[in-house]
Design a protein around this motif. Sequence first.
Motif, mmCIF file in Angstrom:
data_model
loop_
_atom_site.group_PDB
_atom_site.id
_atom_site.type_symbol
_atom_site.label_atom_id
_atom_site.label_comp_id
_atom_site.label_asym_id
_atom_site.label_seq_id
_atom_site.Cartn_x
_atom_site.Cartn_y
_atom_site.Cartn_z
ATOM 1 N N LEU A 278 11.857 3.890 -4.752
ATOM 2 C CA LEU A 278 10.973 3.500 -5.852
ATOM 3 C C LEU A 278 11.813 3.150 -7.078
ATOM 4 O O LEU A 278 12.867 3.748 -7.294
ATOM 5 C CB LEU A 278 10.041 4.652 -6.240
ATOM 6 C CG LEU A 278 8.949 5.050 -5.265
ATOM 7 C CD1 LEU A 278 8.136 6.206 -5.860
ATOM 8 C CD2 LEU A 278 8.022 3.862 -4.956
ATOM 9 N N ALA A 279 11.318 2.198 -7.858
ATOM 10 C CA ALA A 279 11.979 1.870 -9.121
ATOM 11 C C ALA A 279 10.922 1.717 -10.199
ATOM 12 O O ALA A 279 9.795 1.295 -9.925
ATOM 13 C CB ALA A 279 12.786 0.587 -8.991
ATOM 14 N N GLU B 242 0.841 -1.200 0.000
ATOM 15 C CA GLU B 242 0.000 0.000 0.000
ATOM 16 C C GLU B 242 0.881 1.258 0.000
ATOM 17 O O GLU B 242 0.639 2.214 -0.740
ATOM 18 C CB GLU B 242 -0.856 -0.068 1.276
ATOM 19 C CG GLU B 242 -2.013 0.860 1.395
ATOM 20 C CD GLU B 242 -2.967 0.750 0.215
ATOM 21 O OE1 GLU B 242 -3.492 1.804 -0.129
ATOM 22 O OE2 GLU B 242 -3.147 -0.348 -0.353
ATOM 23 N N ALA B 243 1.920 1.252 0.821
ATOM 24 C CA ALA B 243 2.830 2.407 0.923
ATOM 25 C C ALA B 243 3.491 2.676 -0.431
ATOM 26 O O ALA B 243 3.559 3.826 -0.889
ATOM 27 C CB ALA B 243 3.902 2.149 1.986
ATOM 28 N N VAL B 244 3.970 1.616 -1.070
ATOM 29 C CA VAL B 244 4.674 1.784 -2.342
ATOM 30 C C VAL B 244 3.709 2.300 -3.408
ATOM 31 O O VAL B 244 4.046 3.177 -4.209
ATOM 32 C CB VAL B 244 5.336 0.452 -2.769
ATOM 33 C CG1 VAL B 244 5.843 0.526 -4.198
ATOM 34 C CG2 VAL B 244 6.471 0.107 -1.803
ATOM 35 N N SER B 245 2.485 1.795 -3.381
ATOM 36 C CA SER B 245 1.515 2.242 -4.355
ATOM 37 C C SER B 245 1.208 3.740 -4.165
ATOM 38 O O SER B 245 1.113 4.501 -5.143
ATOM 39 C CB SER B 245 0.273 1.358 -4.217
ATOM 40 O OG SER B 245 -0.852 2.003 -4.679
ATOM 41 N N GLU C 166 2.966 4.751 -12.345
ATOM 42 C CA GLU C 166 1.730 4.006 -12.297
ATOM 43 C C GLU C 166 1.841 2.643 -11.618
ATOM 44 O O GLU C 166 1.004 2.277 -10.810
ATOM 45 C CB GLU C 166 1.179 3.844 -13.703
ATOM 46 C CG GLU C 166 -0.333 3.826 -13.705
ATOM 47 C CD GLU C 166 -0.856 4.044 -15.096
ATOM 48 O OE1 GLU C 166 -1.217 3.042 -15.725
ATOM 49 O OE2 GLU C 166 -0.868 5.218 -15.544
ATOM 50 N N ASP C 167 2.869 1.903 -11.958
ATOM 51 C CA ASP C 167 2.964 0.550 -11.430
ATOM 52 C C ASP C 167 4.303 0.405 -10.704
ATOM 53 O O ASP C 167 5.220 -0.254 -11.185
ATOM 54 C CB ASP C 167 2.862 -0.426 -12.619
ATOM 55 C CG ASP C 167 2.713 -1.852 -12.142
ATOM 56 O OD1 ASP C 167 2.388 -2.058 -10.962
ATOM 57 O OD2 ASP C 167 2.970 -2.766 -12.962
ATOM 58 N N PRO C 168 4.405 1.048 -9.532
ATOM 59 C CA PRO C 168 5.724 1.187 -8.919
ATOM 60 C C PRO C 168 6.233 -0.088 -8.252
ATOM 61 O O PRO C 168 5.456 -0.895 -7.752
ATOM 62 C CB PRO C 168 5.490 2.259 -7.849
ATOM 63 C CG PRO C 168 4.059 2.101 -7.471
ATOM 64 C CD PRO C 168 3.340 1.644 -8.712
#
Length: 352
Positions: free
Chosen positions: A217-218, A50-53, A62-64
């Motif tokens: 993030l990537a 959830e955090a990454v999103s 968009e799709d992290p």
Amino acid sequence: MQIEPQAFDRVLSSMCTEPHPVAREAAERFLATNPGDPGTYPSVTALEDEAVSMLGDIAGLEDPSGYIASGGTEANIQAVRIARNRAETRTPNVVMPESAHFSFQKAADVLGVDLRIVPTDDSFRADLEAVRSCVDEETAMVIGVAGTTEYGRVDPIPELGEIAEAVDAMLHVDAAWGGFVLPFTDFEWHFDHAPVDTMAIDPHKMGQAAVPAGGLLARSDDLFDELAVDTPYLESTSQATLTGTRSGAGVASAVAAMAELWPEGYERQYVRSRNNAEWLADALEKRGYEVVDPTLPLVAADVPKSTFDALRAEGWRISRTGTGELRIVCMPHVTREMLASFIGDLDRLEVR
Ligand code: 0PR
């Protein structure tokens, strides 16, 4: 034994702040969880997704892929590690402006990459000509900073992306501090503005989460394959983080803060911080100090060392840039009243 933590009422130099009440509460509830062991602590792993999103929403991705790191230092080290492991040369180099955070020095030291530091221009941003002439076929990564530690400057990220692409290097953006204010500005800094591969963006700074909550993030999952090691005796099969046991409190508090504040709460905070920075810059200028115009809520001014020392002795937690300017970060806990009281002390104590 009872030791009181530092009160925030005179802290003007920190890039951390008082956690939002919901972030504090979530941190407490998840204190005894370890996202480093998803097989045992699945609920905190779900929270981390959830955090990454949400970090992806903030950073235009968009799709992290990513995870909640211990802070910007870990995120930066891991980004350089991805670049080093992907490089085809055994002697990779990384190019960054002199304004970049000292965590990259640690990264270069630990990872054995050649760190090439280029000057900044008159506006304290990466000098593009200098970057261009510094990259070569062994450059694994070009680094841009979106919100520098000393002056709050944003490097020309799209242009750095072009330079990186020309030599087939990765582009990393360090938005550890700036990431939670930049969405409300016109700067081009994120994944949707430029060919950014990796980014540091820390909930425990402007994001109002509890420490430790950094963000890495990537652009795609396979970048993390570069970091994965096998974990034979865990139920999960591999681990891409730098630390093993990690703070579930940091993860939970990052989610709670972002769920509560993104986007309106952060925007309101940005406006408050920006207005405070402008008020402070104005107050200092009126008193004849040379002020570095704040582009993000961070003010630097040429206040003599003797005055600086007198203010520190008065209990003000302030810091200085590498070249000796007073530096004040308008974090969420910094109020107009605090700044007015600080200026009052400055008037009383100034040594000319
Ligand atoms: N990138 C940038 C742009 C930063 O400003 C910082 C930290 C980092 C990376 C590293 O982040 P972590 O410290 O989370 O690993 N900048 C501040 C500094 O080093 C951090 C700081 C925070 C300083 C709280 C003081 C303080 O009280 O100066």
